[in-house]
Design an enzyme around this catalytic site. Structure first.
Site, PDB file in Angstrom:
ATOM      1  N   HIS A 116      29.690 -45.512 -48.953  1.00  0.00           N
ATOM      2  CA  HIS A 116      30.037 -44.429 -48.010  1.00  0.00           C
ATOM      3  C   HIS A 116      30.207 -44.974 -46.640  1.00  0.00           C
ATOM      4  O   HIS A 116      31.136 -44.300 -45.899  1.00  0.00           O
ATOM      5  CB  HIS A 116      29.198 -43.357 -48.047  1.00  0.00           C
ATOM      6  CG  HIS A 116      29.080 -42.455 -49.182  1.00  0.00           C
ATOM      7  ND1 HIS A 116      28.511 -41.299 -49.516  1.00  0.00           N
ATOM      8  CD2 HIS A 116      29.746 -43.025 -50.397  1.00  0.00           C
ATOM      9  CE1 HIS A 116      28.606 -40.948 -50.748  1.00  0.00           C
ATOM     10  NE2 HIS A 116      29.601 -41.776 -51.488  1.00  0.00           N
ATOM     11  N   ASN A 117      29.677 -46.116 -46.397  1.00  0.00           N
ATOM     12  CA  ASN A 117      29.534 -46.252 -44.741  1.00  0.00           C
ATOM     13  C   ASN A 117      29.988 -47.635 -44.319  1.00  0.00           C
ATOM     14  O   ASN A 117      29.801 -48.257 -43.164  1.00  0.00           O
ATOM     15  CB  ASN A 117      28.085 -46.240 -44.256  1.00  0.00           C
ATOM     16  CG  ASN A 117      27.573 -45.017 -44.547  1.00  0.00           C
ATOM     17  OD1 ASN A 117      26.323 -45.013 -45.323  1.00  0.00           O
ATOM     18  ND2 ASN A 117      27.877 -43.887 -43.844  1.00  0.00           N
ATOM     19  N   GLY A 177      12.098 -52.357 -39.652  1.00  0.00           N
ATOM     20  CA  GLY A 177      13.547 -52.346 -39.826  1.00  0.00           C
ATOM     21  C   GLY A 177      14.212 -51.576 -38.485  1.00  0.00           C
ATOM     22  O   GLY A 177      15.489 -51.803 -38.563  1.00  0.00           O
ATOM     23  N   ASP A 236      12.411 -61.301 -37.595  1.00  0.00           N
ATOM     24  CA  ASP A 236      11.341 -61.636 -36.737  1.00  0.00           C
ATOM     25  C   ASP A 236      10.282 -62.327 -37.562  1.00  0.00           C
ATOM     26  O   ASP A 236      10.528 -62.406 -38.816  1.00  0.00           O
ATOM     27  CB  ASP A 236      11.325 -60.386 -35.782  1.00  0.00           C
ATOM     28  CG  ASP A 236      10.479 -59.357 -36.394  1.00  0.00           C
ATOM     29  OD1 ASP A 236      10.419 -59.262 -37.702  1.00  0.00           O
ATOM     30  OD2 ASP A 236      10.107 -58.497 -35.771  1.00  0.00           O
ATOM     31  N   ARG A 289       7.564 -55.213 -43.712  1.00  0.00           N
ATOM     32  CA  ARG A 289       5.970 -54.705 -43.614  1.00  0.00           C
ATOM     33  C   ARG A 289       6.030 -53.494 -44.697  1.00  0.00           C
ATOM     34  O   ARG A 289       4.868 -52.958 -45.188  1.00  0.00           O
ATOM     35  CB  ARG A 289       5.504 -54.289 -42.393  1.00  0.00           C
ATOM     36  CG  ARG A 289       5.400 -55.300 -41.477  1.00  0.00           C
ATOM     37  CD  ARG A 289       4.559 -55.085 -40.339  1.00  0.00           C
ATOM     38  NE  ARG A 289       4.324 -56.580 -39.618  1.00  0.00           N
ATOM     39  CZ  ARG A 289       4.086 -56.557 -38.361  1.00  0.00           C
ATOM     40  NH1 ARG A 289       4.417 -55.361 -37.570  1.00  0.00           N
ATOM     41  NH2 ARG A 289       3.902 -57.491 -37.817  1.00  0.00           N
ATOM     42  N   CYS A 294      13.059 -56.755 -39.948  1.00  0.00           N
ATOM     43  CA  CYS A 294      11.828 -56.858 -39.217  1.00  0.00           C
ATOM     44  C   CYS A 294      10.885 -55.886 -39.794  1.00  0.00           C
ATOM     45  O   CYS A 294      11.073 -55.486 -40.872  1.00  0.00           O
ATOM     46  CB  CYS A 294      12.259 -56.490 -37.683  1.00  0.00           C
ATOM     47  SG  CYS A 294      12.653 -54.820 -37.473  1.00  0.00           S
ATOM     48  N   GLY A 321      13.946 -51.529 -35.187  1.00  0.00           N
ATOM     49  CA  GLY A 321      14.091 -52.463 -34.004  1.00  0.00           C
ATOM     50  C   GLY A 321      15.478 -53.204 -34.315  1.00  0.00           C
ATOM     51  O   GLY A 321      16.242 -53.527 -33.513  1.00  0.00           O
TER      52      GLY A 321
END
Length: 144
Positions: free
Chosen positions: A99-100, A69, A9, A110, A66, A71
């Site tokens: 792991h994921n 992070g 964004d 920001r 964003c 949203g």
């Protein structure tokens, strides 16, 4: 390596452009799903197209940014084939992959320096998924 998908964004635009420049300099192909300026916009307008492309196998992995992070992560993770991980340091990015099996790196535009973002990016791109005991957990993520 496949084409990497990027989106942000307005709050993540400058960091997205920096990462895109670094990847391009490294010879990595990128597809930019927007936004294309710092003008105020809505992150779902860019997160959904990136998520669709990740699910379709058109890009891999994705990188999304964003302000916090959060949203953009929430939006991306509504897609059953996306495992977006909010990472603000190198170690977390490596664990998200190992792991994921995260397929989208999310950065808080920001709240992260360019240097730390680049470390997280490099860890995300270079860390393989470990599989094994982690796979049964990943298999339980999608809502069926």
């Amino acid at each position: 390596m496949k084409t990497i998908g990027l989106c942000s964004d307005h709050a993540g635009f400058e960091l997205k452009e920096y990462i895109k420049q670094i990847l391009t300099e490294r010879g990595v192909s990128c597809k930019d799903f927007g936004t294309y300026s710092t003008e105020s916009c809505d992150y779902p307008d860019f997160a959904h197209p990136l998520a669709n492309a990740v699910e379709a196998g058109e890009v891999y992995p994705g990188i999304a940014i964003c302000g916090s992070g959060n949203g953009i992560s929430m939006t991306l993770n509504k897609h059953q084939g996306v495992r977006a991980a909010l990472c603000w340091m190198e170690e977390i990015a490596a664990l998200a992959r190992a792991h994921n099996d995260a397929n989208v790196l999310v950065l808080p535009g920001r709240f992260i320096s360019k240097e730390e973002a680049l470390k997280a990016l490099d860890a995300f791109l270079s860390t393989p998924y470990e599989g094994g005991r982690h796979q049964r957990r990943i298999d339980k993520i999608p809502v069926r």
